[in-house]
Design a protein around this motif. Structure first.
Motif, PDB file in Angstrom:
ATOM      1  N   ALA A 135       0.843  -1.202   0.000  1.00 22.65           N
ATOM      2  CA  ALA A 135       0.000   0.000   0.000  1.00 22.65           C
ATOM      3  C   ALA A 135       0.878   1.252   0.000  1.00 22.65           C
ATOM      4  CB  ALA A 135      -0.938  -0.007   1.203  1.00 22.65           C
ATOM      5  N   LYS A 136       1.924   1.242   0.811  1.00 29.32           N
ATOM      6  CA  LYS A 136       2.750   2.445   0.963  1.00 29.32           C
ATOM      7  C   LYS A 136       3.584   2.756  -0.274  1.00 29.32           C
ATOM      8  CE  LYS A 136       2.797   2.435   5.962  1.00 29.32           C
ATOM      9  NZ  LYS A 136       3.568   2.451   7.208  1.00 29.32           N
ATOM     10  N   ILE A 137       3.877   1.772  -1.083  1.00 33.80           N
ATOM     11  CA  ILE A 137       4.658   2.049  -2.286  1.00 33.80           C
ATOM     12  C   ILE A 137       3.844   2.852  -3.307  1.00 33.80           C
ATOM     13  CG2 ILE A 137       4.143  -0.002  -3.683  1.00 33.80           C
ATOM     14  CD1 ILE A 137       7.271  -0.123  -4.110  1.00 33.80           C
ATOM     15  N   GLN A 138       2.525   2.917  -3.108  1.00 33.47           N
ATOM     16  CA  GLN A 138       1.628   3.653  -3.996  1.00 33.47           C
ATOM     17  C   GLN A 138       1.344   5.078  -3.511  1.00 33.47           C
ATOM     18  OE1 GLN A 138      -1.773   1.190  -5.446  1.00 33.47           O
ATOM     19  NE2 GLN A 138      -0.992  -0.334  -3.992  1.00 33.47           N
ATOM     20  N   ILE A 142      -0.695   8.554  -5.397  1.00 31.50           N
ATOM     21  CA  ILE A 142      -1.991   9.002  -4.891  1.00 31.50           C
ATOM     22  C   ILE A 142      -1.880  10.415  -4.333  1.00 31.50           C
ATOM     23  CG2 ILE A 142      -3.779   8.536  -3.177  1.00 31.50           C
ATOM     24  CD1 ILE A 142      -3.001   5.526  -3.545  1.00 31.50           C
ATOM     25  N   ALA A 143      -0.789  10.717  -3.640  1.00 32.64           N
ATOM     26  CA  ALA A 143      -0.586  12.067  -3.100  1.00 32.64           C
ATOM     27  C   ALA A 143      -0.560  13.102  -4.226  1.00 32.64           C
ATOM     28  CB  ALA A 143       0.712  12.110  -2.303  1.00 32.64           C
ATOM     29  N   LYS A 144       0.103  12.767  -5.312  1.00 30.94           N
ATOM     30  CA  LYS A 144       0.207  13.687  -6.448  1.00 30.94           C
ATOM     31  C   LYS A 144      -1.159  13.901  -7.101  1.00 30.94           C
ATOM     32  CE  LYS A 144       2.584  14.189 -10.869  1.00 30.94           C
ATOM     33  NZ  LYS A 144       3.475  13.555 -11.832  1.00 30.94           N
ATOM     34  N   VAL A 150       1.879  13.001   1.549  1.00 29.93           N
ATOM     35  CA  VAL A 150       2.281  11.604   1.738  1.00 29.93           C
ATOM     36  C   VAL A 150       2.159  11.219   3.210  1.00 29.93           C
ATOM     37  CG1 VAL A 150       4.225   9.997   1.592  1.00 29.93           C
ATOM     38  CG2 VAL A 150       3.785  11.572  -0.291  1.00 29.93           C
ATOM     39  N   GLU A 151       2.466  12.149   4.103  1.00 28.28           N
ATOM     40  CA  GLU A 151       2.370  11.868   5.536  1.00 28.28           C
ATOM     41  C   GLU A 151       0.937  11.533   5.943  1.00 28.28           C
ATOM     42  OE1 GLU A 151       3.873  14.787   4.349  1.00 28.28           O
ATOM     43  OE2 GLU A 151       5.843  13.849   4.437  1.00 28.28           O
ATOM     44  N   LYS A 152      -0.030  12.300   5.409  1.00 33.97           N
ATOM     45  CA  LYS A 152      -1.449  12.066   5.725  1.00 33.97           C
ATOM     46  C   LYS A 152      -1.882  10.695   5.184  1.00 33.97           C
ATOM     47  CE  LYS A 152      -3.943  14.700   7.344  1.00 33.97           C
ATOM     48  NZ  LYS A 152      -4.289  14.917   8.744  1.00 33.97           N
ATOM     49  N   LEU A 153      -1.433  10.360   3.984  1.00 31.21           N
ATOM     50  CA  LEU A 153      -1.765   9.051   3.405  1.00 31.21           C
ATOM     51  C   LEU A 153      -1.104   7.922   4.187  1.00 31.21           C
ATOM     52  CD1 LEU A 153      -1.520   9.886  -0.398  1.00 31.21           C
ATOM     53  CD2 LEU A 153      -3.595   9.514   0.943  1.00 31.21           C
ATOM     54  N   ASN A 154       0.120   8.162   4.633  1.00 29.01           N
ATOM     55  CA  ASN A 154       0.823   7.161   5.443  1.00 29.01           C
ATOM     56  C   ASN A 154       0.067   6.899   6.745  1.00 29.01           C
ATOM     57  OD1 ASN A 154       3.017   5.376   5.761  1.00 29.01           O
ATOM     58  ND2 ASN A 154       4.012   6.827   7.132  1.00 29.01           N
ATOM     59  N   GLY A 190     -12.105  17.202   3.745  1.00 31.36           N
ATOM     60  CA  GLY A 190     -11.219  18.298   3.392  1.00 31.36           C
ATOM     61  C   GLY A 190      -9.826  18.198   3.957  1.00 31.36           C
ATOM     62  N   LEU A 191      -9.386  16.974   4.243  1.00 29.95           N
ATOM     63  CA  LEU A 191      -8.033  16.790   4.801  1.00 29.95           C
ATOM     64  C   LEU A 191      -7.027  16.492   3.726  1.00 29.95           C
ATOM     65  CD1 LEU A 191      -9.045  14.649   7.885  1.00 29.95           C
ATOM     66  CD2 LEU A 191      -8.558  17.064   7.842  1.00 29.95           C
TER      67      LEU A 191
END
Length: 191
Positions: A135-138, A142-144, A150-154, A190-191
């Motif tokens: 999941a994290k390699i993606q 997704i952030a872009k 990336v921190e929020k997605l992590n 809205g995060l």
């Protein structure tokens, strides 16, 4: 002969009632106490069923976490693997095509860093989970696309990660459907 036919017919009728009526009713009754009441664990968004937690779904849009590939096109009616060994030329072409597609959508990832589960199908073809690493390699892609850090997605991946059963059995895993639902909820908040 009559002494053999009569008991055989009676035994057949008893087994028919036992195995075709009583046993299925017993199993259905026990299933009522399982999560989902024996109808499967559905995932709801705004009161609408968007999928089943234990059955993999295909996600191919760049704004979502991709699922593990399926040899049966995610058809739950016919779960199966590809039945092709790791030296089969057709299998190797399929895996290479999946690697190439992944790299096109994730150009910042090196080929050697791609987790095998993102380019190989599971034995059932319906695996709903990925490892946290897969999941994290993606995250960068997704952030872009979504404009989320990336921190929020992590943090989202970490919050959706389930540890091994009883802390001992099996690997940590992330349910891709629930992860993508959480991803959409980030957008609506809205995060």
């Amino acid at each position: 002969m009559k002494t053999h036919i009569s008991p055989a017919i009676r035994l057949t009728l008893v087994m028919l009632v036992l195995l075709a009526v009583i046993y299925p009713l017993l199993v259905a009754g026990i299933a009522r106490f399982a999560p989902g009441g024996g109808k499967g664990e559905t995932v709801l968004v705004n009161g609408k069923v968007v999928g089943y937690q234990l059955i993999g779904q295909q996600f191919t849009e760049d704004r979502y976490f991709n699922s593990r590939p399926s040899a049966v096109d995610y058809n739950a009616a016919g779960s199966a693997g590809s039945n092709k060994g790791p030296s089969n030329p057709d299998y190797l072409k399929t895996v290479q095509a999946r690697i190439d597609t992944f790299l096109v959508h994730n150009p910042e990832v090196q080929k050697a860093a791609i987790p095998a589960e993102l380019v190989t199908a599971s034995g059932s073809g319906l695996d709903p989970d990925l490892s946290p690493a897969a999941a994290k390699i993606q995250l960068a892609r997704i952030a872009k696309v979504r404009g989320i850090s990336v921190e929020k997605l992590n943090q989202l991946v970490d919050s959706q990660t389930e540890g091994p059963l009883l802390g001992l059995f099996g690997p940590a895993k992330v349910n891709v459907l629930r992860l993508n639902v959480g991803l959409d909820e980030l957008r609506t908040r809205g995060l």
